[in-house]
Design an enzyme around this catalytic site. Structure first.
Site, PDB file in Angstrom:
ATOM      1  N   TYR A 154       0.843  -1.205   0.000  1.00 17.33           N
ATOM      2  CA  TYR A 154       0.000   0.000   0.000  1.00 17.33           C
ATOM      3  C   TYR A 154       0.877   1.255   0.000  1.00 17.33           C
ATOM      4  O   TYR A 154       0.604   2.212  -0.727  1.00 17.33           O
ATOM      5  CB  TYR A 154      -0.919  -0.024   1.227  1.00 17.33           C
ATOM      6  CG  TYR A 154      -1.939   1.102   1.290  1.00 17.33           C
ATOM      7  CD1 TYR A 154      -3.110   1.056   0.524  1.00 17.33           C
ATOM      8  CD2 TYR A 154      -1.753   2.204   2.125  1.00 17.33           C
ATOM      9  CE1 TYR A 154      -4.055   2.079   0.592  1.00 17.33           C
ATOM     10  CE2 TYR A 154      -2.694   3.227   2.202  1.00 17.33           C
ATOM     11  CZ  TYR A 154      -3.841   3.154   1.439  1.00 17.33           C
ATOM     12  OH  TYR A 154      -4.777   4.162   1.518  1.00 17.33           O
TER      13      TYR A 154
HETATM   14  N1  LIG Z   1      -9.731   5.915   5.238  1.00 14.11           N
HETATM   15  C1  LIG Z   1      -8.468   6.296   5.378  1.00 14.11           C
HETATM   16  O1  LIG Z   1      -7.957   6.416   6.507  1.00 14.11           O
HETATM   17  C2  LIG Z   1      -7.632   6.620   4.168  1.00 14.11           C
HETATM   18  C3  LIG Z   1      -6.355   7.156   4.376  1.00 14.11           C
HETATM   19  C4  LIG Z   1      -5.570   7.460   3.276  1.00 14.11           C
HETATM   20  C5  LIG Z   1      -6.042   7.248   1.992  1.00 14.11           C
HETATM   21  N2  LIG Z   1      -7.275   6.716   1.818  1.00 14.11           N
HETATM   22  C6  LIG Z   1      -7.724   6.505   0.445  1.00 14.11           C
HETATM   23  O2  LIG Z   1      -8.999   7.053   0.255  1.00 14.11           O
HETATM   24  C7  LIG Z   1      -9.651   6.355  -0.819  1.00 14.11           C
HETATM   25  C8  LIG Z   1     -11.077   6.046  -0.415  1.00 14.11           C
HETATM   26  O3  LIG Z   1     -11.069   5.138   0.662  1.00 14.11           O
HETATM   27  P1  LIG Z   1     -12.139   5.152   1.858  1.00 14.11           P
HETATM   28  O4  LIG Z   1     -11.391   5.383   3.095  1.00 14.11           O
HETATM   29  O5  LIG Z   1     -13.265   6.030   1.512  1.00 14.11           O
HETATM   30  O6  LIG Z   1     -12.560   3.613   1.912  1.00 14.11           O
HETATM   31  P2  LIG Z   1     -13.776   2.844   1.255  1.00 14.11           P
HETATM   32  O7  LIG Z   1     -13.419   1.410   1.316  1.00 14.11           O
HETATM   33  O8  LIG Z   1     -15.051   3.286   1.862  1.00 14.11           O
HETATM   34  O9  LIG Z   1     -13.766   3.377  -0.247  1.00 14.11           O
HETATM   35  C9  LIG Z   1     -13.057   2.788  -1.294  1.00 14.11           C
HETATM   36  C10 LIG Z   1     -14.002   2.677  -2.455  1.00 14.11           C
HETATM   37  O10 LIG Z   1     -13.301   2.226  -3.601  1.00 14.11           O
HETATM   38  C11 LIG Z   1     -14.080   1.245  -4.237  1.00 14.11           C
HETATM   39  N3  LIG Z   1     -13.232   0.349  -5.014  1.00 14.11           N
HETATM   40  C12 LIG Z   1     -12.270  -0.489  -4.535  1.00 14.11           C
HETATM   41  N4  LIG Z   1     -11.743  -1.164  -5.554  1.00 14.11           N
HETATM   42  C13 LIG Z   1     -12.367  -0.738  -6.683  1.00 14.11           C
HETATM   43  C14 LIG Z   1     -12.255  -1.092  -8.042  1.00 14.11           C
HETATM   44  N5  LIG Z   1     -11.387  -2.010  -8.461  1.00 14.11           N
HETATM   45  N6  LIG Z   1     -13.048  -0.460  -8.932  1.00 14.11           N
HETATM   46  C15 LIG Z   1     -13.932   0.472  -8.537  1.00 14.11           C
HETATM   47  N7  LIG Z   1     -14.091   0.837  -7.253  1.00 14.11           N
HETATM   48  C16 LIG Z   1     -13.317   0.222  -6.342  1.00 14.11           C
HETATM   49  C17 LIG Z   1     -14.746   0.497  -3.085  1.00 14.11           C
HETATM   50  O11 LIG Z   1     -15.863  -0.236  -3.506  1.00 14.11           O
HETATM   51  C18 LIG Z   1     -15.104   1.651  -2.173  1.00 14.11           C
HETATM   52  O12 LIG Z   1     -16.352   2.211  -2.506  1.00 14.11           O
HETATM   53  C19 LIG Z   1      -8.790   5.134  -1.119  1.00 14.11           C
HETATM   54  O13 LIG Z   1      -8.009   5.370  -2.272  1.00 14.11           O
HETATM   55  C20 LIG Z   1      -7.892   5.045   0.099  1.00 14.11           C
HETATM   56  O14 LIG Z   1      -6.683   4.396  -0.177  1.00 14.11           O
HETATM   57  C21 LIG Z   1      -8.083   6.405   2.871  1.00 14.11           C
END
Ligand SMILES: NC(=O)c1ccc[n+]([C@@H]2O[C@H](COP(=O)([O-])OP(=O)(O)OC[C@H]3O[C@@H](n4cnc5c(N)ncnc54)[C@H](O)[C@@H]3O)[C@@H](O)[C@H]2O)c1
Length: 250
Positions: A154
């Site tokens: 990651y």
């Molecule tokens: N939550 C955190 O603490 C955090 C921190 C840093 C970065 N992020 C980043 O934020 C972004 C959103 O994450 P989140 O925290 O809202 O989690 P989340 O799991 O709620 O959202 C991720 C979304 O991406 C979708 N997804 C995953 N694989 C996919 C694919 N192959 N095709 C289409 N859609 C796909 C999932 O269905 C989900 O709706 C991600 O890129 C994550 O890496 C999150």
């Protein structure tokens, strides 16, 4: 701030993506919501259109080139072009020590977080070149800037997202396309919730790493994405903006 703009958001069914859909609509955008699960996308789209906003959803897997092509085409057809995109879909994995990570885990993290953004950039840029410009925001992570508790694949993937952001900004800046990344800090969504819920000590420990002493709410990341997609950030490109409560400034 985004009035009249056609915006595509990936990973829009939950978490930060769903918050972004609401914030972008509030700011006047017409949104194309992209993800794999219909239930969440259909419910969110109904909520937004019911409130008078312009929204549609496309079921697509960002790992699949043809799916991304179809999603971008749907945005341009429905809303007269593509002005902005928030490449937010991502997948976390905390598989433990690097020397024990298997290839399957490595591949799956890279496929969604890097290849997915790669596919999106390619089709979004092509559409924006046709329309005379645009703005793209990639959702990276503090793990794209520093090594965190997140697993090594990651961390590598989110660093790569920042590399792609700089490369795209460099290639297309003179043609009216700005490309930026957000270094998202720990945010209470389903992705992180699973990890935090395994041990009650984890949330306070993670919150304490931020200068503000708490996790982010999804809409706080979405607000930054909306601003970076808007003309209000017109001189910002190739940047990675930390939205992390000060986590990486320590
Ligand atoms: N939550 C955190 O603490 C955090 C921190 C840093 C970065 N992020 C980043 O934020 C972004 C959103 O994450 P989140 O925290 O809202 O989690 P989340 O799991 O709620 O959202 C991720 C979304 O991406 C979708 N997804 C995953 N694989 C996919 C694919 N192959 N095709 C289409 N859609 C796909 C999932 O269905 C989900 O709706 C991600 O890129 C994550 O890496 C999150």
């Amino acid at each position: 701030m985004l009035g009249g703009k056609s915006v595509l958001i990936t990973g829009a069914g939950t978490g930060i993506g769903a918050a972004a859909a609401r914030v972008f609509c509030r700011e006047g955008a017409a949104v194309t919501l992209v993800a794999r699960r219909e239930k969440e996308l259909a419910g969110l789209t109904a909520e937004l259109t019911g409130a008078g906003h312009r929204a549609q959803y496309v079921l697509a897997d960002v790992r699949q080139r043809a799916d991304v092509a179809r999603a971008v085409a749907a945005a341009t057809e429905a809303f007269g072009g593509l002005d902005a995109a928030f490449n937010n879909a991502g997948l976390a994995a905390m598989p433990g020590p690097m020397h024990l990570v298997d290839d399957e885990t490595y591949d799956s993290v890279m496929d969604t977080n890097v290849r997915g953004v790669w596919h999106c950039l390619q089709y979004e840029i092509a559409a924006m070149l046709e329309g005379g410009g645009g703005a793209i925001v990639n959702n990276s992570s503090t793990a794209g800037l520093v090594a965190t508790v997140a697993g090594s694949p990651y961390i590598a993937a989110k660093h790569a997202v920042i590399g792609l952001t700089k490369a795209a900004a460099n290639e297309y800046g003179s043609r009216g396309i700005r490309v930026n990344a957000i270094a998202t800090g720990a945010t209470r969504t389903g992705m992180l919730g699973e990890y935090l819920d395994q041990d009650p000590g984890r949330e306070p420990a993670m919150a304490g790493k931020a200068m503000v002493g708490r996790l982010a709410a999804p809409h706080e990341i979405a607000e930054a994405a909306a601003w970076l997609c808007s003309d209000r950030s017109s001189y910002i490109t190739g940047a990675t903006v930390p939205v992390d409560g000060g986590r990486t400034a320590r």
